[in-house]
Design an enzyme around this catalytic site. Structure first.
Site, PDB file in Angstrom:
ATOM      1  N   ARG A  62       0.836  -1.214   0.000  1.00 57.85           N
ATOM      2  CA  ARG A  62       0.000   0.000   0.000  1.00 57.85           C
ATOM      3  C   ARG A  62       0.863   1.254   0.000  1.00 57.85           C
ATOM      4  NH1 ARG A  62      -2.825  -3.965   2.820  1.00 57.85           N
ATOM      5  NH2 ARG A  62      -1.838  -3.416   4.794  1.00 57.85           N
ATOM      6  N   GLU A  99       5.083  -9.000  14.222  1.00 61.13           N
ATOM      7  CA  GLU A  99       4.467  -9.305  15.512  1.00 61.13           C
ATOM      8  C   GLU A  99       4.923 -10.681  16.013  1.00 61.13           C
ATOM      9  OE1 GLU A  99       0.294  -8.755  15.353  1.00 61.13           O
ATOM     10  OE2 GLU A  99       0.058  -8.958  17.519  1.00 61.13           O
TER      11      GLU A  99
HETATM   12  P1  AMP Z   1       4.187  -2.619  11.961  1.00 61.43           P
HETATM   13  O1  AMP Z   1       5.476  -3.138  11.386  1.00 61.43           O
HETATM   14  O2  AMP Z   1       3.743  -3.366  13.184  1.00 61.43           O
HETATM   15  O3  AMP Z   1       4.232  -1.122  12.199  1.00 61.43           O
HETATM   16  O4  AMP Z   1       3.050  -2.913  10.897  1.00 61.43           O
HETATM   17  C1  AMP Z   1       2.871  -2.071   9.816  1.00 61.43           C
HETATM   18  C2  AMP Z   1       2.531  -2.813   8.557  1.00 61.43           C
HETATM   19  O5  AMP Z   1       1.543  -3.822   8.787  1.00 61.43           O
HETATM   20  C3  AMP Z   1       1.972  -1.869   7.520  1.00 61.43           C
HETATM   21  O6  AMP Z   1       2.492  -2.216   6.252  1.00 61.43           O
HETATM   22  C4  AMP Z   1       0.484  -2.065   7.600  1.00 61.43           C
HETATM   23  O7  AMP Z   1      -0.091  -2.047   6.332  1.00 61.43           O
HETATM   24  C5  AMP Z   1       0.276  -3.425   8.265  1.00 61.43           C
HETATM   25  N1  AMP Z   1      -0.674  -3.390   9.396  1.00 61.43           N
HETATM   26  C6  AMP Z   1      -0.378  -3.616  10.708  1.00 61.43           C
HETATM   27  N2  AMP Z   1      -1.467  -3.547  11.487  1.00 61.43           N
HETATM   28  C7  AMP Z   1      -2.504  -3.234  10.653  1.00 61.43           C
HETATM   29  C8  AMP Z   1      -3.913  -2.989  10.858  1.00 61.43           C
HETATM   30  N3  AMP Z   1      -4.496  -3.051  12.074  1.00 61.43           N
HETATM   31  N4  AMP Z   1      -4.663  -2.686   9.775  1.00 61.43           N
HETATM   32  C9  AMP Z   1      -4.095  -2.613   8.537  1.00 61.43           C
HETATM   33  N5  AMP Z   1      -2.798  -2.831   8.284  1.00 61.43           N
HETATM   34  C10 AMP Z   1      -1.997  -3.140   9.322  1.00 61.43           C
END
Ligand code: AMP
Length: 179
Positions: A62, A99
């Site tokens: 995205r 995660e």
């Molecule tokens: P992070 O590495 O934990 O900051 O996760 C960010 C990435 O995971 C981004 O590319 C987001 O598109 C996706 N992502 C994580 N959580 C969500 C959520 N609740 N809704 C949509 N996309 C998410």
């Protein structure tokens, strides 16, 4: 001038996707709304006008959609940061934390030149693990990270603080509670 719309209302929330306990924040509804998409891009680029940004780096997938629009508006180049094995030319790679577990992301070795001013973008920042990996990869190649911008922040997950701890300015258009 037309009144700005509430961009948060154009994001669709899908409960328990992709697994129980997660609320997926779906920006395809924002992207599909011409007024909302335009406003989101305008709001994201506004603080960066006149800074002489060389490249926008977008995180798959995205971040590519937003990044292309931001690059066009700022007359900058676009750099794709992809999951491993997708880019055709010689790449540099970094492991980053998800995660559960780790994965690897890549960019082309010649995608940024030392000293280039780069803005990182993605749709959403949660734990910040993905963006942290991208910042480190870009910096390894000598990029100067001017800022990182996201449509959505999930503040409870601490991603903004993580990036700010790396000395990266973070800009977001809206916050949602929860995961
Ligand atoms: P992070 O590495 O934990 O900051 O996760 C960010 C990435 O995971 C981004 O590319 C987001 O598109 C996706 N992502 C994580 N959580 C969500 C959520 N609740 N809704 C949509 N996309 C998410």
């Amino acid at each position: 001038m037309t009144q700005p719309i509430d961009l948060a209302a154009s994001v669709r929330s899908i409960v328990d996707y992709p697994k129980p306990g997660i609320i997926f924040r779906d920006i395809t509804t924002l992207l599909g709304d011409a007024v909302a998409f335009r406003q989101a891009v305008d709001e994201l680029v506004r603080p960066y006008a006149g800074l002489g940004v060389d490249k926008i780096a977008g995180i798959e997938a995205r971040g590519f959609i937003l990044g292309g629009a931001l690059a066009h508006q700022l007359s900058a180049g676009f750099v794709p940061i992809r999951k491993k094995g997708k880019l055709p030319h010689e790449t540099v790679r970094i492991a980053y934390s998800l995660e559960y577990g780790v994965d690897e992301m890549e960019m082309h070795v010649d995608a940024v030149k030392p000293g280039e001013k780069v803005i990182l973008t993605d749709d959403l920042i949660a734990t910040g693990g993905t963006a942290e990996g991208a910042v480190k990869l870009l910096r390894q190649q000598g990029a100067e990270i001017v800022s990182a911008c996201f449509v959505i922040d999930l503040p409870e997950l601490g991603g903004r603080r993580k990036l700010e701890g790396l000395g990266v300015e973070v800009r977001t258009l809206m916050e949602f509670e929860g995961h």
